[in-house]
Write an enzyme that holds these catalytic residues in place. Structure first.
Site, PDB file in Angstrom:
ATOM      1  N   ARG A 156     -26.930  -4.393  17.050  1.00 49.74           N
ATOM      2  CA  ARG A 156     -25.529  -3.800  16.683  1.00 49.74           C
ATOM      3  C   ARG A 156     -24.538  -2.475  17.044  1.00 49.74           C
ATOM      4  NH1 ARG A 156     -24.010  -7.475  13.055  1.00 49.74           N
ATOM      5  NH2 ARG A 156     -25.077  -7.675  11.249  1.00 49.74           N
ATOM      6  N   ASP A 206     -18.143 -19.534  16.783  1.00 52.57           N
ATOM      7  CA  ASP A 206     -19.491 -19.836  17.825  1.00 52.57           C
ATOM      8  C   ASP A 206     -19.459 -21.756  17.280  1.00 52.57           C
ATOM      9  OD1 ASP A 206     -21.494 -21.366  18.538  1.00 52.57           O
ATOM     10  OD2 ASP A 206     -22.877 -20.013  17.339  1.00 52.57           O
ATOM     11  N   GLU A 247     -12.298 -11.137  14.502  1.00 51.68           N
ATOM     12  CA  GLU A 247     -14.270 -11.534  14.458  1.00 51.68           C
ATOM     13  C   GLU A 247     -14.446 -11.036  16.232  1.00 51.68           C
ATOM     14  OE1 GLU A 247     -16.549 -12.406  13.037  1.00 51.68           O
ATOM     15  OE2 GLU A 247     -16.180 -13.962  12.448  1.00 51.68           O
ATOM     16  N   ASP A 283     -25.691  -8.969  15.986  1.00 61.84           N
ATOM     17  CA  ASP A 283     -27.089  -8.272  15.628  1.00 61.84           C
ATOM     18  C   ASP A 283     -27.931  -9.772  15.970  1.00 61.84           C
ATOM     19  OD1 ASP A 283     -25.848  -9.706  13.295  1.00 61.84           O
ATOM     20  OD2 ASP A 283     -28.067  -9.483  12.549  1.00 61.84           O
TER      21      ASP A 283
HETATM   22  P1  IMP Z   1     -19.867 -20.074  13.412  1.00 61.52           P
HETATM   23  O1  IMP Z   1     -20.022 -20.609  12.218  1.00 61.52           O
HETATM   24  O2  IMP Z   1     -20.159 -20.879  14.234  1.00 61.52           O
HETATM   25  O3  IMP Z   1     -18.733 -20.049  14.363  1.00 61.52           O
HETATM   26  O4  IMP Z   1     -20.683 -18.585  13.322  1.00 61.52           O
HETATM   27  C1  IMP Z   1     -19.883 -17.467  13.561  1.00 61.52           C
HETATM   28  C2  IMP Z   1     -20.758 -16.087  13.041  1.00 61.52           C
HETATM   29  O5  IMP Z   1     -22.340 -16.730  13.224  1.00 61.52           O
HETATM   30  C3  IMP Z   1     -19.986 -15.052  13.941  1.00 61.52           C
HETATM   31  O6  IMP Z   1     -19.053 -14.197  13.256  1.00 61.52           O
HETATM   32  C4  IMP Z   1     -21.343 -14.278  14.078  1.00 61.52           C
HETATM   33  O7  IMP Z   1     -21.226 -13.027  12.954  1.00 61.52           O
HETATM   34  C5  IMP Z   1     -22.739 -15.554  14.405  1.00 61.52           C
HETATM   35  N1  IMP Z   1     -22.859 -16.045  15.243  1.00 61.52           N
HETATM   36  C6  IMP Z   1     -22.601 -16.586  16.076  1.00 61.52           C
HETATM   37  N2  IMP Z   1     -22.865 -17.145  17.187  1.00 61.52           N
HETATM   38  C7  IMP Z   1     -23.875 -15.071  17.373  1.00 61.52           C
HETATM   39  C8  IMP Z   1     -24.504 -14.897  18.591  1.00 61.52           C
HETATM   40  O8  IMP Z   1     -24.247 -15.179  19.835  1.00 61.52           O
HETATM   41  N3  IMP Z   1     -24.677 -13.577  18.482  1.00 61.52           N
HETATM   42  C9  IMP Z   1     -24.589 -13.202  17.123  1.00 61.52           C
HETATM   43  N4  IMP Z   1     -24.609 -13.973  16.247  1.00 61.52           N
HETATM   44  C10 IMP Z   1     -23.885 -14.996  16.153  1.00 61.52           C
HETATM   45 MG    MG Z   2     -24.120 -12.339  12.534  1.00 62.40          MG
END
Ligand code: IMP
Ligand code: MG
Length: 183
Positions: free
Chosen positions: A169, A107, A103, A163
């Site tokens: 990207r 986040d 990955e 992105d």
């Molecule tokens: P999660 O489910 O909150 O862990 O989010 C994961 C996905 O959110 C990642 O694979 C990214 O595509 C997107 N994402 C989370 N934080 C960021 C960031 O700071 N910049 C860009 N994309 C992010």
């Molecule tokens: Mg994304």
């Protein structure tokens, strides 16, 4: 493009392309060591992990297979929706294989914990996670991430595959997006 090409849009460069390459090499060495003599399938999560996959896979000394999955958890904004959809599934059968999910960033951890459980239900020998970046929120979720490139502050970052509304990207470094871009 490099940070100079988008300097008005970045608050700060967090990692240069050299720093990313150096850390990627260290992660690859750990993976080579941990998976010696094992049949590994690395699974890249589209589209953000494309750069990490490309560089990590080439830094590995061992034979591996590669496959791709596309899931969606964010719209075009900067907050997780909590809803995960499979946009493109794997081609590979995971039965008895060692799977390593690659990955770009974790986040909230929602996407990855869902994805890990999904892949675990397909009969693999193991499922582990490698992420280049991890935000503090993710550290609170009970998901076991075996390889982490960098822990970063809770800011929205772009570049090196990451992105904002499909832009940045192709930036060679990772930077904090200036709030004026998305506010
Ligand atoms: P999660 O489910 O909150 O862990 O989010 C994961 C996905 O959110 C990642 O694979 C990214 O595509 C997107 N994402 C989370 N934080 C960021 C960031 O700071 N910049 C860009 N994309 C992010
Ligand atoms: Mg994304």
């Amino acid at each position: 493009m490099d940070s100079q090409d988008v300097k008005d849009d970045l608050e700060e460069v967090l990692f240069t392309s050299e720093q990313i390459q150096a850390r990627t090499k260290e992660l690859a060495e750990a993976i080579d060591r941990d998976y010696a003599d094992k049949d590994v399938l690395i699974v890249g999560v589209l589209k953000g992990a494309v750069m990490v996959m490309a560089d990590l896979s080439r830094a590995l000394k061992s034979q591996i297979a590669m496959d791709w999955m596309a899931v969606s958890s964010y719209g075009s904004g900067t907050k997780s929706s909590g809803v995960v959809r499979i946009l493109k599934d794997l081609d590979a059968d995971l039965m008895n294989r060692h799977v390593l999910i690659v990955e770009d960033i974790i986040d909230s951890g929602l996407t990855l914990s869902w994805l890990k459980a999904n892949l675990e239900s397909r009969g693999p020998a193991s499922v582990e996670i490698c992420t280049l970046l991890r935000k503090p929120e993710a550290a609170k979720v009970s998901i076991d991430v075996k390889y982490v490139g960098f822990d970063i502050p809770n800011k929205f970052v772009v570049g090196y595959g990451l992105d904002f509304a499909e832009k940045y990207r192709n930036l060679d470094c990772i930077g904090i997006l200036a709030p004026h871009v998305y506010e």
